[in-house]
Design an enzyme around this catalytic site. Sequence first.
Site, mmCIF file in Angstrom:
data_model
loop_
_atom_site.group_PDB
_atom_site.id
_atom_site.type_symbol
_atom_site.label_atom_id
_atom_site.label_comp_id
_atom_site.label_asym_id
_atom_site.label_seq_id
_atom_site.Cartn_x
_atom_site.Cartn_y
_atom_site.Cartn_z
ATOM 1 N N ASP A 127 -122.775 -80.418 69.728
ATOM 2 C CA ASP A 127 -121.559 -79.620 69.547
ATOM 3 C C ASP A 127 -121.902 -78.391 68.708
ATOM 4 O O ASP A 127 -122.449 -78.511 67.616
ATOM 5 C CB ASP A 127 -120.503 -80.486 68.839
ATOM 6 C CG ASP A 127 -119.149 -79.798 68.760
ATOM 7 O OD1 ASP A 127 -118.163 -80.390 69.226
ATOM 8 O OD2 ASP A 127 -119.072 -78.687 68.221
ATOM 9 N N ASP A 170 -118.522 -75.772 74.438
ATOM 10 C CA ASP A 170 -119.446 -75.891 73.307
ATOM 11 C C ASP A 170 -119.973 -77.296 73.036
ATOM 12 O O ASP A 170 -120.642 -77.508 72.046
ATOM 13 C CB ASP A 170 -118.841 -75.276 72.035
ATOM 14 C CG ASP A 170 -118.153 -76.281 71.141
ATOM 15 O OD1 ASP A 170 -117.451 -77.158 71.665
ATOM 16 O OD2 ASP A 170 -118.339 -76.191 69.914
ATOM 17 N N GLU A 171 -119.664 -78.256 73.889
ATOM 18 C CA GLU A 171 -120.211 -79.587 73.615
ATOM 19 C C GLU A 171 -120.580 -80.325 74.888
ATOM 20 O O GLU A 171 -120.023 -80.085 75.950
ATOM 21 C CB GLU A 171 -119.251 -80.418 72.761
ATOM 22 C CG GLU A 171 -117.986 -80.799 73.451
ATOM 23 C CD GLU A 171 -117.054 -81.624 72.578
ATOM 24 O OE1 GLU A 171 -117.424 -82.731 72.166
ATOM 25 O OE2 GLU A 171 -115.939 -81.150 72.337
HETATM 26 N N1 DCP Z 1 -110.924 -74.218 70.264
HETATM 27 C C1 DCP Z 1 -109.662 -73.686 70.468
HETATM 28 N N2 DCP Z 1 -108.543 -74.362 70.044
HETATM 29 C C2 DCP Z 1 -108.666 -75.549 69.415
HETATM 30 C C3 DCP Z 1 -109.943 -76.117 69.205
HETATM 31 C C4 DCP Z 1 -111.053 -75.404 69.640
HETATM 32 O O1 DCP Z 1 -109.533 -72.602 71.056
HETATM 33 N N3 DCP Z 1 -107.592 -76.190 69.007
HETATM 34 C C5 DCP Z 1 -112.109 -73.457 70.722
HETATM 35 C C6 DCP Z 1 -112.691 -72.620 69.622
HETATM 36 C C7 DCP Z 1 -113.899 -73.358 69.185
HETATM 37 C C8 DCP Z 1 -114.331 -74.085 70.434
HETATM 38 O O2 DCP Z 1 -113.140 -74.337 71.164
HETATM 39 O O3 DCP Z 1 -114.890 -72.501 68.670
HETATM 40 C C9 DCP Z 1 -115.082 -75.379 70.152
HETATM 41 O O4 DCP Z 1 -114.237 -76.316 69.523
HETATM 42 P P1 DCP Z 1 -114.729 -77.280 68.377
HETATM 43 O O5 DCP Z 1 -113.660 -78.285 68.190
HETATM 44 O O6 DCP Z 1 -116.107 -77.758 68.667
HETATM 45 O O7 DCP Z 1 -114.725 -76.360 67.083
HETATM 46 P P2 DCP Z 1 -115.822 -75.364 66.539
HETATM 47 O O8 DCP Z 1 -117.036 -75.349 67.382
HETATM 48 O O9 DCP Z 1 -115.169 -74.032 66.353
HETATM 49 O O10 DCP Z 1 -116.138 -75.925 65.096
HETATM 50 P P3 DCP Z 1 -117.023 -77.199 64.697
HETATM 51 O O11 DCP Z 1 -118.168 -76.660 63.904
HETATM 52 O O12 DCP Z 1 -116.131 -78.043 63.859
HETATM 53 O O13 DCP Z 1 -117.445 -77.867 65.975
HETATM 54 MG MG MG Z 2 -117.964 -77.100 67.965
#
Ligand code: DCP
Ligand code: MG
Length: 367
Positions: A14, A110-111
């Site tokens: 992720d 992203d995952e």
């Molecule tokens: N995303 C979004 N709305 C949300 C959750 C996520 O638009 N409610 C988008 C933005 C994030 C991406 O999806 O960058 C990936 O989600 P993640 O939950 O993996 O969050 P992040 O990668 O941003 O942070 P982390 O480091 O906690 O994985």
């Molecule tokens: Mg993420």
Amino acid sequence: MDKAAHHRKIIHIDMDAFYASVEQRDNPEYRGKAIAVGGSPEGRGGVVATASYEARKFGVHSAMPSKQARQLCPEIIFIRPRFSVYKEVSQKIREIFGRYTDLIEPLSLDEAYLDVTEDKQGIGSAIEVAKLIKQAIKDELSLTASAGVSINKFVAKIASDMNKPDGLTFIGPSSVEAFMERLQVEKFFGVGKVTAAKMKGMGLHTGADLKTLSEEEMVKHFGKTGRFYYQIARGIDDREVQPNRETKSIGAEDTFPYDLTEADEMLTELDRLSEIVARRLQNYQLRGRTVTLKIKYSDFRQITRNQSFAEPVGDTSIIAETAKKLLLATEPDGKSIRLLGVTLSNFGDLLKPAKDDHSNQLELFEE
Ligand code: DCP
Ligand code: MG
């Protein structure tokens, strides 16, 4: 033959603060700064898609209204998302995964889950493969990812979140059971707020507590997913990593703490659910032609209504309007409703990430 050979080797990867990290990478002036991707620049409307780790220190997180983010962190910079760039990065990380295995199941941009039981390069160690992938992402894309390594998808996914950012967490075969016993039920992937509250109300706080219930009791209290929780609490998750599965639907639903009887309340909920669905569609870069409304009444009767469009849709407003129209056609005022759900399906083939197995259903329908 060593003991580990009997187990699958699963990696869950992720990306860290994905959209925000890409923006900081491409715009050096944002590095080290509290930034939020999404939401309105003035912090007036909309919600934050994600926040940089600098902004998270102030309590800003995904799905938070931008106004609140601004209050918590006055110096926060709001940035308009560039989905095409995120999609490009996503394709590149998948290309990196592909050097080690063809068994790749993306969960969003992203995952992804990777099965490296037999990696293409004969490395043999899943931890080593995870290290190499993290390094390649750093070297080639100037981004960081966190990895969870274990014997099944469920534990690997929880593990990848444990040492963010830039983490690598290994839960080996002999530690899985103890790990699950200690895990708080709200950390169980797929257990939403309502289910977690229900479990706690029953005195079930950890995996160990869940293990005190028989499979039958689990199903009685939690329906079909009860069987899944029963197994997971024992560290058992036989779901395979499924490459190239198509997303068939993306939705959001909510069981309410009390039954809704007024149309106004229901419409407000549909606005909220539609916003969640629109955001998820955006994360997957998908649009769909069919909007489906699901209603569960307090007597557990369930109906679905849908409407299809000639062109794919994905905006909050169209989804919400359609869902509300479908609801009003059921003459809901005065009826007692315990669950509402909104789903988009019938996608164009913009992108075909993996989906639709049990885990994803759980994830996509998280309350
Ligand atoms: N995303 C979004 N709305 C949300 C959750 C996520 O638009 N409610 C988008 C933005 C994030 C991406 O999806 O960058 C990936 O989600 P993640 O939950 O993996 O969050 P992040 O990668 O941003 O942070 P982390 O480091 O906690 O994985
Ligand atoms: Mg993420």
